[in-house]
Structure formats: structure tokens, C-alpha cells
Design a protein around this motif. Structure first.
Motif, PDB file in Angstrom:
ATOM      1  N   LEU A   6       0.828  -1.195   0.000  1.00  0.00           N
ATOM      2  CA  LEU A   6       0.000   0.000   0.000  1.00  0.00           C
ATOM      3  C   LEU A   6       0.869   1.254   0.000  1.00  0.00           C
ATOM      4  O   LEU A   6       1.947   1.269   0.612  1.00  0.00           O
ATOM      5  CB  LEU A   6      -0.901   0.026   1.238  1.00  0.00           C
ATOM      6  CG  LEU A   6      -2.054  -0.988   1.277  1.00  0.00           C
ATOM      7  CD1 LEU A   6      -2.718  -0.956   2.640  1.00  0.00           C
ATOM      8  CD2 LEU A   6      -3.073  -0.687   0.194  1.00  0.00           C
ATOM      9  N   THR A   7       0.402   2.299  -0.644  1.00  0.00           N
ATOM     10  CA  THR A   7       1.166   3.549  -0.691  1.00  0.00           C
ATOM     11  C   THR A   7       0.443   4.679   0.030  1.00  0.00           C
ATOM     12  O   THR A   7       0.883   5.827  -0.027  1.00  0.00           O
ATOM     13  CB  THR A   7       1.442   3.965  -2.151  1.00  0.00           C
ATOM     14  OG1 THR A   7       0.202   4.077  -2.850  1.00  0.00           O
ATOM     15  CG2 THR A   7       2.314   2.923  -2.836  1.00  0.00           C
ATOM     16  N   GLU A   8      -0.661   4.367   0.684  1.00  0.00           N
ATOM     17  CA  GLU A   8      -1.384   5.340   1.498  1.00  0.00           C
ATOM     18  C   GLU A   8      -1.652   4.711   2.865  1.00  0.00           C
ATOM     19  O   GLU A   8      -1.723   3.485   2.996  1.00  0.00           O
ATOM     20  CB  GLU A   8      -2.717   5.729   0.847  1.00  0.00           C
ATOM     21  CG  GLU A   8      -2.596   6.423  -0.500  1.00  0.00           C
ATOM     22  CD  GLU A   8      -2.275   7.889  -0.376  1.00  0.00           C
ATOM     23  OE1 GLU A   8      -2.353   8.412   0.757  1.00  0.00           O
ATOM     24  OE2 GLU A   8      -1.936   8.512  -1.398  1.00  0.00           O
ATOM     25  N   GLU A   9      -1.806   5.565   3.879  1.00  0.00           N
ATOM     26  CA  GLU A   9      -2.141   5.070   5.208  1.00  0.00           C
ATOM     27  C   GLU A   9      -3.493   4.365   5.168  1.00  0.00           C
ATOM     28  O   GLU A   9      -4.414   4.793   4.467  1.00  0.00           O
ATOM     29  CB  GLU A   9      -2.178   6.221   6.216  1.00  0.00           C
ATOM     30  CG  GLU A   9      -0.819   6.834   6.508  1.00  0.00           C
ATOM     31  CD  GLU A   9       0.149   5.840   7.124  1.00  0.00           C
ATOM     32  OE1 GLU A   9      -0.282   5.056   7.995  1.00  0.00           O
ATOM     33  OE2 GLU A   9       1.331   5.833   6.727  1.00  0.00           O
ATOM     34  N   ASN A  10      -3.600   3.286   5.954  1.00  0.00           N
ATOM     35  CA  ASN A  10      -4.840   2.517   5.973  1.00  0.00           C
ATOM     36  C   ASN A  10      -5.057   2.000   7.395  1.00  0.00           C
ATOM     37  O   ASN A  10      -4.609   0.905   7.726  1.00  0.00           O
ATOM     38  CB  ASN A  10      -4.761   1.357   4.967  1.00  0.00           C
ATOM     39  CG  ASN A  10      -6.087   0.626   4.827  1.00  0.00           C
ATOM     40  OD1 ASN A  10      -6.308  -0.392   5.466  1.00  0.00           O
ATOM     41  ND2 ASN A  10      -6.963   1.153   3.989  1.00  0.00           N
ATOM     42  N   PRO A  11      -5.711   2.774   8.266  1.00  0.00           N
ATOM     43  CA  PRO A  11      -5.901   2.349   9.650  1.00  0.00           C
ATOM     44  C   PRO A  11      -6.595   0.996   9.746  1.00  0.00           C
ATOM     45  O   PRO A  11      -7.442   0.652   8.913  1.00  0.00           O
ATOM     46  CB  PRO A  11      -6.767   3.461  10.247  1.00  0.00           C
ATOM     47  CG  PRO A  11      -6.465   4.656   9.402  1.00  0.00           C
ATOM     48  CD  PRO A  11      -6.275   4.109   8.014  1.00  0.00           C
TER      49      PRO A  11
END
Length: 567
Positions: free
Chosen positions: A361-366
Motif C-alpha cells: 500500500l502507498t497510502e495510510e490505511n488504519p
């Protein structure tokens, strides 16, 4: 105390302090509804588990953990339990469970079952009795019913939000609608869905009921329990308002002083449970699902008189980067070792994005948000699989115990493109589609490339749709293919056992190369290239490698085990 079938166990039931099975075991998580469907209704079941036990033997696991299969309305895939001491008809019968347990034990595989003590289903007999009995009753005292705020009690007792989105309180009607202003209806707490009311663990009747539930399953011969939301149960009695950070994980893993997570009183519950398990022969285990701010705090849950394992979520959440991985491994071995417990490593489960996708993944993903068709920073499949194979190669060489989630041995990615109408996670509905939730990691396992539902179900039915690309990941396509993820896992588990890595000791190797993670465990050297360029393969006999090695070079996102190697 000994249950009748325990004498037939093919493994040693004598307690050996410091050498208990759970200290080094590789435990395979089965999410029953997605593992194997024997009936053809599209939902996996216990006979399906029994039918595939030989596959788990071939894989080389020591134990299995079954996610909930008890009676439930299935509002939250079984984590809303209506009867803790029976099997939901979706999954079979108690006789089916006993058959599965005996078959697992006969193959040398131990069995851990899921236990959900923070809350019940709203269909549980106790909660139905609480609704009927009214305020001030013994029945309501088993749950967290409270009067509301405002002139007529029309406001909830505090501002807490549900993990699944929306408020954590629901109001029930007053017992007499004609006097609703004089006798306003109370509110009950549900940290999860409205159909999952929280128990009040200050109530001794609740504590005694769970002792009974523990003994029910221990008497049948189970080897332990994975405890859901183990850091919940006890709430700050003042019920203060609390607003979590906007980027917080759903289960509070990075937050301090949350009034409903990690309260001191929870430890007394598990000391009590520890004593119950000690009544039984053999080494029965308690494993905590506890999302806490630090590894040091998590280690407090596995002190000698409490639980035996606690999932290392700090490790699971660490990015694919050599320096933070080394730091979290160091801190884990130090903190857990200080209390005499193993670190319990894990990379995937039924609540998180599968690591074959998450690591790319290249974005934050809580945690709990999930990924779907419109998510930013979606993973590149090839990169994700390559990193996942390398990450598993590292994890399975570490001292301690490890959990693997069904399908990760096949390299299954997150199912990103599920249609909206197929989704079933309460998170999706309670956030009005803002969060995709956990369905993407729960899609049924592909067993055979050419059979209906890829061998999951004889009729082709599947409670969640399987991606067409999974035909190439089906187990029968991977058997005998030395380059497959299944072959990699089989080799790693065999090597882990042969070289006794679970009981070993880690020694770091300084390589002076950026992005390289290297260590020894006994006579095995592990090198992971998390850098930006291939490096020369160290000397030694290759035991396992997560990817191809070309011209003596270890590629990026690749890990290797070497016998008698030196970095």
C-alpha cells in the motif's frame, strides 16, 4: 482434570515449564465460514475443516485456531454469540465439533477456539431477559445499562463511538410507553454493533458464567482459547467522555488512556481464567487479541499468572523497512522475554488487510478500514506478493510462536474489487460505505482451480464472491510447484521445526548495507533485502528462499535462509 479423549492425544500432555507447546508453535487460523463448505450452502463448516486436516498436516502446522462457530444470528460473522456452549447450525453440530477435534488430535494438531467475552448477541437469553426485566434488575446488571442525560434521558450517557462507526449507545424503550417522560428508557453500551451489547465485568455473575463456558470447552478437550477484544471487558466506571484521534486504529492500538481499552481490572479476569486452565492436564493456552499502544504494555498481558500469548500487533503494523523491523523485533524479544513469555508473531488475520496487499500500500490505511475499488494507494499485486513471501520468510525464522491466516500460504491478496452489494461487514453499513471493512480478507479459500467455487463448495455457492484471478492461486495448482507460495511455506515450516527456530535465540548480523535485515538463529542465517538494489548472496547452503536468486545475487524484496551461512 482430564477429559476422556485426552488420553488418546499423540503428543505429550505433561507440563514442562519453559518448554510448553505454545511457546514455539505455528498456529493456523481457520475462519470457518470461508475455509471449506461441505454442505453446498456457500458457507464453510466444521465437516469442511475435518475434510482438510490432512492438508494442514502436509503444511506442517502445530495447532489450529477456529474463529467463532458458536450459535449466533451472524450479524458480525459469529462474533455476536447467542449461545456460547453450542455450535451454530450453519457450521454443523456439537458432534461435528467433537469429530473434528478428535481427528485433529489424532493427527497431532492441537485446537484453540475463539471466545468472545466483551459482548454477547442481543439475541442471547441474558440480554432478552434484561430487556424484559427493566431498570434496576439483576438481569440488566449483567450488561452496561445506564440512564441517559438530558431532561428526559434523551441523550446517551457519554460520547463514545462504536468501533464499527456511529454511537456506542442505543436506547431501549421505557417499560411503560405511557410514562416515557417520567421513566425514560435506558441506554446500553455496545462498543461494536448495536446487536452486540457489552457485558458488565464488575458483575460476579458474568465472571462465573465465563468460568462455566471455559470448562465446557476444556471438558471437551480443547487446547486453549483465542480471546476476542481481550483488552476490552472492563470500562472506566466513571464513563468519561472520550474522543479518539481521527486517524486512530479501530481497536485503539495507538492510543493511551482510553476509558474502555486496557483498564487495569482486565488483568484480574485473566488471572482467574489462568487458574481455571490450570485445573486441566497439559498446557492449555490463552491468547490475547489486545491492541495496546506499546509492546511493553502488551507484554503485561502475558505475565506468568495471566495469558500465555498475545498477538504482536506492533510487528504486524510495522512497515516493510529494515530499520523499524529490527527495532520492533528487538523490543518484542526484550519486553516479552522480561516476563518469561514468547513473542507471538503474526502478519495477517480476519480483521486486517492481507499482508500480500498491505505491504504494498502507498497510502495510510488504519486497521479496520479495509481497501476497496475507490481506495487511494491501492497495492501493486506483484510487489505485494514478493514482499509478503519475504516477510513470512523472516517471521517464521524468529524465536517464539507464530500465527498464519488461512490462505496466506497460497499468497492470497486482499479481494479489493468486491461489489458493494456483496459486502457484509457491519463496518461498511455503520459508516454508510465510508469504510470498506474486513470482507476483503475473508473471501473463501480456493482449493481447486477447475471446480465450482474453486473447490470451496461443491455447488459453486460462496458467501462472498471469489476473484477470477484466484484460480491461479488454488491449492491444487501450487502442489508440486517448487516456486509456489505453498511450497515456500511448507519448506519454511519444516525447516523451522528441524532447526528448532521457535526455541532459538536471535543474534543480529551487522552488514553495513542499507536496507538489509540479517540475523542468526542457531545454525540458520536469515538475510532479507529490503533495500533498493540486489546484493551478493552470503555464503552458505540455501534452506529456503522467498524468490529466485540469479547469478549469486539476492534481489530486492527477497529473503533467504542459509545453513552455516555468514553475512
Amino acid at each position: 482434570m482430564t477429559s476422556p479423549d485426552l488420553a488418546e492425544h499423540p503428543f505429550d500432555l505433561s507440563s514442562q515449564p519453559g518448554a510448553e507447546w505454545w511457546r514455539t508453535a505455528v498456529i493456523y487460523q481457520i475462519y470457518p465460514r470461508s475455509f471449506a463448505d461441505s454442505s453446498g450452502d456457500g458457507i464453510g463448516d466444521l465437516p469442511g475443516v475435518t475434510a482438510h486436516l490432512d492438508d494442514l498436516v502436509d503444511l506442517g502446522v502445530d495447532a489450529l485456531w477456529l474463529s467463532p462457530f458458536q450459535r449466533s444470528p451472524q450479524k458480525d460473522a459469529g462474533y455476536d454469540v447467542a449461545d456460547y456452549c453450542d455450535v451454530d447450525p450453519l457450521f454443523g453440530t456439537l458432534a461435528d465439533f467433537d469429530t473434528m477435534l478428535a481427528a485433529a488430535h489424532g493427527r497431532g494438531i492441537r485446537v484453540i477456539v475463539d471466545l468472545v467475552p466483551n459482548h454477547s448477541s442481543d439475541q442471547h437469553a441474558w440480554f432478552q431477559a434484561a430487556l424484559a426485566a427493566g431498570p434496576g434488575s439483576r438481569e440488566r446488571a449483567r450488561y452496561l445499562f445506564r440512564d441517559g442525560k438530558g431532561v428526559h434521558g434523551e441523550l446517551p450517557p457519554n460520547n463514545w463511538d462504536s468501533v464499527f462507526g456511529g454511537p456506542a449507545w442505543t436506547r431501549v424503550p421505557a417499560s411503560d410507553q405511557a410514562t416515557v417522560d417520567a421513566t425514560p428508557g435506558q441506554w446500553y453500551l455496545h462498543l461494536f454493533d448495536t446487536s452486540q451489547p457489552d457485558f458488565d465485568w464488575s458483575n460476579e455473575e458474568v465472571r462465573e458464567e465465563f468460568r462455566r463456558i471455559l470448562r465446557f470447552w476444556l471438558d471437551r478437550g480443547v487446547d486453549g482459547f483465542r480471546v476476542d477484544v481481550a483488552h476490552g471487558l472492563v470500562k472506566d466506571s466513571a464513563l468519561p467522555d472520550y474522543t479518539p484521534p481521527t486517524d486512530a486504529d479501530a481497536l485503539g492500538g495507538g492510543e493511551e488512556n482510553v476509558p474502555y481499552w486496557g483498564q487495569d481490572g482486565v488483568h484480574d479476569v485473566y488471572r482467574d481464567w489462568h487458574r481455571v486452565l490450570a485445573e486441566y492436564d497439559g498446557d492449555r493456552a490463552l491468547c490475547a487479541e489486545a491492541w495496546l499502544p506499546t509492546i511493553e504494555q502488551t507484554a503485561l498481558w502475558v505475565r506468568p499468572d495471566e495469558m500465555h500469548q498475545a498477538f504482536n500487533f506492533a510487528y504486524l503494523e510495522t512497515k516493510w523497512d529494515a530499520a523499524p523491523l529490527r527495532a520492533v523485533i528487538d523490543e518484542s524479544l526484550r519486553a516479552y522475554g522480561a516476563v518469561g513469555a514468547p513473542s507471538t508473531w503474526v502478519l495477517s488475520n480476519h480483521d486486517v488487510v492481507r499482508h500480500a496487499s498491505r505491504l504494498a500500500l502507498t497510502e495510510e490505511n488504519p486497521q479496520g478500514h479495509g481497501i476497496g475499488p475507490l481506495s487511494p494507494g491501492k497495492p501493486i499485486p506483484d510487489v505485494g506478493l514478493r514482499r509478503a513471501r519475504a516477510a513470512s520468510t523472516v517471521m517464521l525464522a524468529l524465536p517464539g510462536s507464530a500465527y498464519i491466516f488461512q490462505g496466506e500460504e497460497l499468497g492470497l491478496p486482499e479481494a479489493v474489487d468486491l461489489p458493494d452489494e456483496a459486502r457484509q461487514d457491519p463496518t461498511w453499513f455503520r459508516t454508510a460505505g465510508e469504510r470498506y471493512g474486513r470482507d476483503g480478507c475473508r473471501v473463501p479459500v480456493p482449493w481447486s482451480a477447475t471446480e465450482p467455487a474453486y473447490g470451496f463448495s461443491p455447488t459453486g455457492a460462496s458467501w462472498l464472491p471469489q476473484p477470477a484471478s484466484w484460480a491461479n492461486l488454488a491449492r491444487d495448482r501450487q502442489i508440486g510447484d517448487g516456486a509456489s507460495t505453498l511450497s515456500l511455506y511448507t519448506t519454511l515450516l519444516a525447516g523451522r521445526r528441524t532447526h528448532r527456530l521457535g526455541a532459538g535465540r536471535l543474534e543480529w548480523i551487522e552488514t553495513h548495507e542499507p536496507g538489509i535485515l540479517a540475523f542468526r538463529n542457531g545454525n540458520v542465517t536469515v538475510v532479507a533485502n529490503i533495500g533498493s538494489a540486489a546484493i551478493p548472496l552470503p555464503h552458505g547452503s540455501v534452506i529456503a528462499t522467498s524468490g529466485p536468486i540469479t547469478d549469486g545475487m539476492l534481489p530486492v524484496d527477497t529473503a533467504v535462509w542459509l545453513e552455516n551461512g555468514a553475512a
